[in-house]
Design a protein around this motif. Structure first.
Motif, PDB file in Angstrom:
ATOM      1  N   TYR A  94      41.810  21.183 -52.120  1.00 45.46           N
ATOM      2  CA  TYR A  94      41.529  22.338 -52.962  1.00 45.46           C
ATOM      3  C   TYR A  94      40.121  22.186 -53.519  1.00 45.46           C
ATOM      4  O   TYR A  94      39.642  21.083 -53.762  1.00 45.46           O
ATOM      5  CB  TYR A  94      42.525  22.431 -54.120  1.00 45.46           C
ATOM      6  CG  TYR A  94      43.860  23.022 -53.733  1.00 45.46           C
ATOM      7  CD1 TYR A  94      44.837  22.236 -53.135  1.00 45.46           C
ATOM      8  CD2 TYR A  94      44.138  24.371 -53.962  1.00 45.46           C
ATOM      9  CE1 TYR A  94      46.066  22.783 -52.774  1.00 45.46           C
ATOM     10  CE2 TYR A  94      45.361  24.920 -53.605  1.00 45.46           C
ATOM     11  CZ  TYR A  94      46.316  24.120 -53.008  1.00 45.46           C
ATOM     12  OH  TYR A  94      47.520  24.668 -52.645  1.00 45.46           O
ATOM     13  N   GLN A 131      37.296  23.786 -56.527  1.00 44.98           N
ATOM     14  CA  GLN A 131      37.097  24.601 -57.735  1.00 44.98           C
ATOM     15  C   GLN A 131      35.608  24.709 -57.992  1.00 44.98           C
ATOM     16  O   GLN A 131      34.970  23.739 -58.438  1.00 44.98           O
ATOM     17  CB  GLN A 131      37.810  23.987 -58.931  1.00 44.98           C
ATOM     18  CG  GLN A 131      37.797  24.888 -60.165  1.00 44.98           C
ATOM     19  CD  GLN A 131      38.660  24.336 -61.279  1.00 44.98           C
ATOM     20  OE1 GLN A 131      38.852  23.143 -61.412  1.00 44.98           O
ATOM     21  NE2 GLN A 131      39.204  25.231 -62.095  1.00 44.98           N
ATOM     22  N   ARG A 175      38.679  29.767 -60.205  1.00 51.32           N
ATOM     23  CA  ARG A 175      39.990  29.138 -60.131  1.00 51.32           C
ATOM     24  C   ARG A 175      40.069  28.190 -58.942  1.00 51.32           C
ATOM     25  O   ARG A 175      39.285  28.262 -58.007  1.00 51.32           O
ATOM     26  CB  ARG A 175      41.075  30.198 -60.041  1.00 51.32           C
ATOM     27  CG  ARG A 175      41.043  31.064 -58.785  1.00 51.32           C
ATOM     28  CD  ARG A 175      42.027  32.214 -58.907  1.00 51.32           C
ATOM     29  NE  ARG A 175      41.628  33.166 -59.921  1.00 51.32           N
ATOM     30  CZ  ARG A 175      42.448  33.995 -60.530  1.00 51.32           C
ATOM     31  NH1 ARG A 175      43.736  33.995 -60.225  1.00 51.32           N
ATOM     32  NH2 ARG A 175      42.015  34.846 -61.447  1.00 51.32           N
ATOM     33  N   LEU A 176      41.034  27.319 -59.024  1.00 53.38           N
ATOM     34  CA  LEU A 176      41.307  26.396 -57.932  1.00 53.38           C
ATOM     35  C   LEU A 176      41.745  27.197 -56.702  1.00 53.38           C
ATOM     36  O   LEU A 176      42.579  28.093 -56.803  1.00 53.38           O
ATOM     37  CB  LEU A 176      42.439  25.470 -58.373  1.00 53.38           C
ATOM     38  CG  LEU A 176      42.610  24.126 -57.708  1.00 53.38           C
ATOM     39  CD1 LEU A 176      41.420  23.233 -58.009  1.00 53.38           C
ATOM     40  CD2 LEU A 176      43.881  23.454 -58.197  1.00 53.38           C
ATOM     41  N   PHE A 208      47.534  24.950 -65.950  1.00 51.89           N
ATOM     42  CA  PHE A 208      47.380  25.853 -64.812  1.00 51.89           C
ATOM     43  C   PHE A 208      48.736  26.332 -64.325  1.00 51.89           C
ATOM     44  O   PHE A 208      49.709  25.578 -64.279  1.00 51.89           O
ATOM     45  CB  PHE A 208      46.657  25.151 -63.653  1.00 51.89           C
ATOM     46  CG  PHE A 208      45.218  24.862 -63.928  1.00 51.89           C
ATOM     47  CD1 PHE A 208      44.835  23.659 -64.488  1.00 51.89           C
ATOM     48  CD2 PHE A 208      44.246  25.804 -63.623  1.00 51.89           C
ATOM     49  CE1 PHE A 208      43.500  23.381 -64.745  1.00 51.89           C
ATOM     50  CE2 PHE A 208      42.905  25.538 -63.878  1.00 51.89           C
ATOM     51  CZ  PHE A 208      42.543  24.331 -64.442  1.00 51.89           C
ATOM     52  N   PHE A 237      46.459  29.689 -57.512  1.00 49.64           N
ATOM     53  CA  PHE A 237      46.335  29.251 -58.888  1.00 49.64           C
ATOM     54  C   PHE A 237      45.681  30.296 -59.775  1.00 49.64           C
ATOM     55  O   PHE A 237      44.812  31.062 -59.343  1.00 49.64           O
ATOM     56  CB  PHE A 237      45.512  27.960 -58.956  1.00 49.64           C
ATOM     57  CG  PHE A 237      46.287  26.745 -58.530  1.00 49.64           C
ATOM     58  CD1 PHE A 237      46.435  26.430 -57.189  1.00 49.64           C
ATOM     59  CD2 PHE A 237      46.883  25.924 -59.479  1.00 49.64           C
ATOM     60  CE1 PHE A 237      47.164  25.319 -56.797  1.00 49.64           C
ATOM     61  CE2 PHE A 237      47.615  24.811 -59.094  1.00 49.64           C
ATOM     62  CZ  PHE A 237      47.756  24.513 -57.750  1.00 49.64           C
ATOM     63  N   GLY A 238      46.094  30.293 -61.040  1.00 49.71           N
ATOM     64  CA  GLY A 238      45.403  31.050 -62.060  1.00 49.71           C
ATOM     65  C   GLY A 238      44.189  30.284 -62.553  1.00 49.71           C
ATOM     66  O   GLY A 238      43.935  29.154 -62.119  1.00 49.71           O
ATOM     67  N   GLN A 239      43.449  30.895 -63.459  1.00 50.03           N
ATOM     68  CA  GLN A 239      42.222  30.276 -63.955  1.00 50.03           C
ATOM     69  C   GLN A 239      42.492  29.273 -65.068  1.00 50.03           C
ATOM     70  O   GLN A 239      41.583  28.571 -65.499  1.00 50.03           O
ATOM     71  CB  GLN A 239      41.241  31.351 -64.416  1.00 50.03           C
ATOM     72  CG  GLN A 239      40.682  32.159 -63.251  1.00 50.03           C
ATOM     73  CD  GLN A 239      39.500  32.996 -63.650  1.00 50.03           C
ATOM     74  OE1 GLN A 239      39.645  33.941 -64.416  1.00 50.03           O
ATOM     75  NE2 GLN A 239      38.331  32.679 -63.123  1.00 50.03           N
ATOM     76  N   GLY A 240      43.726  29.201 -65.504  1.00 51.96           N
ATOM     77  CA  GLY A 240      44.081  28.187 -66.477  1.00 51.96           C
ATOM     78  C   GLY A 240      43.934  28.639 -67.913  1.00 51.96           C
ATOM     79  O   GLY A 240      43.207  29.593 -68.226  1.00 51.96           O
TER      80      GLY A 240
END
Lengths: 111, 111
Positions: free
Chosen positions: A36, A38, A43-44, B91, B102-105
């Motif tokens: 992954y 970032q 976002r990841l 996250f 994934f979301g941006q956290g």
């Protein structure tokens, strides 16, 4: 115990140089491995997975079961490759992909 | 498709207060995962939920932490009586069983 190890916190290279981000894992079954990425303030996102055996943005990674490694490589680094890179392993139990992450490596590509 | 949406992006709480973190999965996804990232560490799995069900909470601390994914509305990660050690990036990811997005956290800071 299942574990993903990324030994380098920071990898600093010049543009055009080859890059190898190391990832080793321990797993008692047949793992599914991922990289992954970032980028800054993003976002990841999935970069690549070993079962697809494809090259994304010039990056490749080969699963070496003998060495329990899944190193990420690129022959010529670009400045836009600067980001955090996470190696992850899927335990894939119960039909879902719970991920185990390494601590991450920050790649800095200098002009 | 707006992707996985998390809010708030940043949350500051005093010790002893409650923190509520929200996650709306991608359209069509019914699987939600929560991960926590402490400083200098990788993402650590906390909990996996499907609509109205907790499937795997093996990574959740036994006390003060809870998660839900109701039939309507976002998934909620709730931390009661927060302590300084809860400061981290949280996250959320959603999955269609083939890939996790994934979301941006949410960055939680406990002061």
């Amino acid at each position: 115990a299942q574990r993903v190890t990324q030994p380098e916190k920071l990898l600093s290279v010049f543009k055009g140089a080859p890059v190898e981000l190391k990832c080793n894992y321990s797993y008692s079954g047949s793992p599914e491995l991922f990289w992954y990425v970032q980028y800054s303030r993003q976002r990841l996102q999935l970069l690549l997975r070993h079962i697809s055996r494809e090259s994304i943005k010039g990056f490749t990674a080969d699963l070496n079961k003998g060495e329990t490694s899944f190193h990420l490589k690129k022959p010529f680094a670009q400045e836009e490759d600067s980001a955090m890179y996470y190696c992850a392993l899927s335990r894939s139990s119960g039909g879902y992909n719970k991920l185990i992450f390494g601590a991450g490596t920050r790649l800095a590509v200098h002009p | 498709n707006a992707g996985v949406m998390q809010n708030p992006r940043h949350l500051v709480r005093r010790r002893g207060q409650e923190a509520r973190l929200r996650c709306s999965p991608m359209k069509g996804h019914s699987h939600v995962y929560w991960y926590r990232q402490l400083p200098e560490e990788g993402l650590k799995f906390m909990v996996y939920l499907q609509k109205e069900n907790i499937i795997d909470e093996s990574g959740m601390p036994k006390e003060r932490f809870s998660a839900e994914f109701p039939k309507e509305g976002p998934s909620i990660l709730r931390i009661q009586q927060v302590v300084r050690g809860d400061s981290a990036a949280y996250f959320c990811a959603s999955s269609s069983l083939s890939e996790a997005f994934f979301g941006q956290g949410t960055r939680l800071t406990v002061v």
